[in-house]
Motif scaffolding. Structure first.
Motif, PDB file in Angstrom:
ATOM      1  N   ASP A 175     -70.128 -24.992 -45.349  1.00  0.00           N
ATOM      2  CA  ASP A 175     -70.110 -24.731 -43.915  1.00  0.00           C
ATOM      3  C   ASP A 175     -68.860 -25.368 -43.313  1.00  0.00           C
ATOM      4  O   ASP A 175     -68.647 -26.581 -43.447  1.00  0.00           O
ATOM      5  N   GLY A 176     -68.053 -24.575 -42.655  1.00  0.00           N
ATOM      6  CA  GLY A 176     -66.766 -25.054 -42.170  1.00  0.00           C
ATOM      7  C   GLY A 176     -66.879 -26.118 -41.091  1.00  0.00           C
ATOM      8  O   GLY A 176     -65.996 -26.966 -40.971  1.00  0.00           O
ATOM      9  N   LEU A 177     -67.929 -26.100 -40.290  1.00  0.00           N
ATOM     10  CA  LEU A 177     -68.046 -27.050 -39.188  1.00  0.00           C
ATOM     11  C   LEU A 177     -68.511 -28.422 -39.661  1.00  0.00           C
ATOM     12  O   LEU A 177     -67.939 -29.448 -39.292  1.00  0.00           O
ATOM     13  N   THR A 178     -69.565 -28.460 -40.461  1.00  0.00           N
ATOM     14  CA  THR A 178     -70.183 -29.731 -40.839  1.00  0.00           C
ATOM     15  C   THR A 178     -69.733 -30.245 -42.205  1.00  0.00           C
ATOM     16  O   THR A 178     -69.940 -31.422 -42.509  1.00  0.00           O
ATOM     17  N   GLY A 179     -69.159 -29.376 -43.025  1.00  0.00           N
ATOM     18  CA  GLY A 179     -68.813 -29.788 -44.383  1.00  0.00           C
ATOM     19  C   GLY A 179     -69.986 -29.802 -45.345  1.00  0.00           C
ATOM     20  O   GLY A 179     -69.820 -30.112 -46.524  1.00  0.00           O
ATOM     21  N   LEU A 180     -71.171 -29.446 -44.857  1.00  0.00           N
ATOM     22  CA  LEU A 180     -72.333 -29.361 -45.731  1.00  0.00           C
ATOM     23  C   LEU A 180     -72.290 -28.053 -46.528  1.00  0.00           C
ATOM     24  O   LEU A 180     -71.656 -27.083 -46.112  1.00  0.00           O
ATOM     25  N   GLY A 212     -79.913 -26.219 -24.954  1.00  0.00           N
ATOM     26  CA  GLY A 212     -79.618 -26.846 -23.668  1.00  0.00           C
ATOM     27  C   GLY A 212     -78.305 -27.607 -23.686  1.00  0.00           C
ATOM     28  O   GLY A 212     -77.578 -27.623 -22.685  1.00  0.00           O
ATOM     29  N   VAL A 213     -77.976 -28.243 -24.818  1.00  0.00           N
ATOM     30  CA  VAL A 213     -76.690 -28.943 -24.931  1.00  0.00           C
ATOM     31  C   VAL A 213     -75.549 -27.942 -24.809  1.00  0.00           C
ATOM     32  O   VAL A 213     -74.583 -28.167 -24.068  1.00  0.00           O
ATOM     33  N   ASN A 214     -75.664 -26.825 -25.516  1.00  0.00           N
ATOM     34  CA  ASN A 214     -74.621 -25.798 -25.427  1.00  0.00           C
ATOM     35  C   ASN A 214     -74.485 -25.257 -24.014  1.00  0.00           C
ATOM     36  O   ASN A 214     -73.376 -25.067 -23.494  1.00  0.00           O
ATOM     37  N   ASP A 215     -75.638 -25.010 -23.375  1.00  0.00           N
ATOM     38  CA  ASP A 215     -75.614 -24.401 -22.041  1.00  0.00           C
ATOM     39  C   ASP A 215     -75.047 -25.355 -20.992  1.00  0.00           C
ATOM     40  O   ASP A 215     -74.273 -24.945 -20.115  1.00  0.00           O
ATOM     41  N   GLY A 222     -71.891 -28.987 -28.447  1.00  0.00           N
ATOM     42  CA  GLY A 222     -72.816 -28.488 -29.462  1.00  0.00           C
ATOM     43  C   GLY A 222     -72.289 -28.694 -30.866  1.00  0.00           C
ATOM     44  O   GLY A 222     -73.029 -29.085 -31.775  1.00  0.00           O
ATOM     45  N   ASP A 223     -70.986 -28.457 -31.047  1.00  0.00           N
ATOM     46  CA  ASP A 223     -70.391 -28.690 -32.365  1.00  0.00           C
ATOM     47  C   ASP A 223     -70.463 -30.163 -32.747  1.00  0.00           C
ATOM     48  O   ASP A 223     -70.714 -30.505 -33.908  1.00  0.00           O
ATOM     49  N   ALA A 224     -70.241 -31.043 -31.762  1.00  0.00           N
ATOM     50  CA  ALA A 224     -70.328 -32.479 -32.035  1.00  0.00           C
ATOM     51  C   ALA A 224     -71.744 -32.859 -32.469  1.00  0.00           C
ATOM     52  O   ALA A 224     -71.929 -33.692 -33.358  1.00  0.00           O
ATOM     53  N   VAL A 225     -72.744 -32.251 -31.835  1.00  0.00           N
ATOM     54  CA  VAL A 225     -74.138 -32.507 -32.235  1.00  0.00           C
ATOM     55  C   VAL A 225     -74.364 -32.092 -33.686  1.00  0.00           C
ATOM     56  O   VAL A 225     -74.950 -32.842 -34.480  1.00  0.00           O
ATOM     57  N   GLY A 248     -76.468 -21.764 -37.290  1.00  0.00           N
ATOM     58  CA  GLY A 248     -76.977 -22.186 -35.990  1.00  0.00           C
ATOM     59  C   GLY A 248     -77.349 -23.650 -36.008  1.00  0.00           C
ATOM     60  O   GLY A 248     -76.571 -24.512 -36.419  1.00  0.00           O
ATOM     61  N   ASP A 249     -78.587 -23.950 -35.585  1.00  0.00           N
ATOM     62  CA  ASP A 249     -79.062 -25.340 -35.578  1.00  0.00           C
ATOM     63  C   ASP A 249     -80.139 -25.558 -36.633  1.00  0.00           C
ATOM     64  O   ASP A 249     -81.029 -26.396 -36.466  1.00  0.00           O
TER      65      ASP A 249
END
Length: 330
Positions: A175-180, A212-215, A222-225, A248-249
């Motif tokens: 996963d490019g965002l989290t590295g997982l 809600g964080v994204n909104d 949201g990416d930081a979360v 997603g999440d």
């Protein structure tokens, strides 16, 4: 017998070598063909693609030699990599003070001559050599040096191709965002687990309050979360566990056991709640935990069972773990 000194950036050189994931791998035709050609064109009985590890040399390919590795302090190649831009030619090791008392010279296999071309990668590190050896003193002609240099470039090209393919594979399953690892990597891990038919537990994690964080705070928050969730999961799990971001999440954790899995899931839930609170994010996690003492029909069936328990946790009020043991239908 003096051992070769270390190259100036030995730490960087070893890191570069390991980036190829080539040490202790099986024979490959691309390298085997090159050493056979090197031996034939230079009329030497022995040819090697030799890689210099921290304490040893290891032959990725060999012709006319049985040993696959030797101590680095005995290796001619350890001297060859000290000057990456030049070949090392030893016409008679018995009269060279660096090698005269080397057991590879005065005992079996009785090596007398050596010519090695450093294998230099794009970053300038000498990873090892393409070398040819003989049991008799030998000089090396300019023509032979040109032949070996060309073949050494072919070895380096093959190594770079191998590294590029490995990186492409890593990108495909990461996963490019989290590295997982991503969903594809998880399904591969699940397939492997089902193949050995050992008990396991699958945790399906869905974040509460993430939308809600994204909104309210935007997608950067949201990416930081999501990155913070990945960090918490890495810290809360073991090396033997398999982590993944499904998209997603949604995240998953594959545990190689069923005993105590519900308690581990609860600890992960608490760790996520604490991590999110430290970041100031109103986010928690609903977790479905399913233990598999009996095997599901497929990786998809396992994932669906854990997903169903996650939805039960959502329906039960969120920020909780719902656990079950898998029971085959029928």
């Amino acid at each position: 017998m003096p051992a070769a000194p270390l190259p100036p950036d030995e730490t960087g050189r070893l890191a570069a070598l390991r980036s190829y994931a080539v040490l202790d791998t099986a024979c490959e035709a691309a390298f085997d063909d090159i050493v056979r050609l090197a031996a034939r064109l230079t009329r030497r009985p022995i040819a090697l693609v030799s890689l210099i590890d921290a304490e040893r040399i290891w032959a990725k390919a060999r012709h006319g030699a049985e040993l696959t590795e030797a101590p680095r302090n005995l290796a001619f190649c350890a001297h060859a990599i000290l000057d990456p831009g030049q070949p090392l030619v030893i016409e008679d090791a018995r009269v060279d003070p660096r090698f005269a008392d080397n057991p590879l010279v005065h005992a079996d296999p009785g090596l007398r001559s050596y010519t090695g071309i450093p294998l230099v990668n794009a970053e300038g590190f000498a990873l090892g050599t393409l070398c040819v050896l003989d049991h008799a003193p030998r000089s090396t002609s300019e023509e032979e040096l040109e032949i070996l240099s060309g073949l050494a470039r072919s070895v380096s090209t093959a190594l770079e191709l191998r590294r590029a393919m490995r990186r492409m594979h890593d990108l495909a399953v990461t996963d490019g965002l989290t590295g997982l690892p991503n969903r594809s990597a998880l399904m591969t891990a699940l397939d492997a687990t089902l193949a050995v038919r050992c008990p396991f537990t699958l945790l399906f994690i869905d974040l509460d309050g993430f939308k809600g964080v994204n909104d309210r705070l935007g997608h950067a928050a949201g990416d930081a979360v999501l990155r913070a969730v990945a960090d918490v999961l890495r810290a809360a799990t073991c090396e033997t566990d398999s982590l993944a971001r499904l998209g997603g999440d949604e995240f998953c954790v594959l545990l190689g056991e069923t005993a105590g899995a519900a308690q581990r899931a609860e600890r992960i839930r608490l760790a996520l709640a604490e991590g999110m609170a430290r970041g100031g994010w109103p986010v928690t996690a609903s977790i479905g935990s399913v233990g598999f003492d009996s095997m599901p029909a497929s990786a998809e069936a396992a994932l669906s069972a854990a997903d169903a328990m996650m939805y039960a946790a959502k329906a039960g009020g969120k920020d909780q773990v719902r656990s079950a043991l898998y029971e085959q239908a029928g």
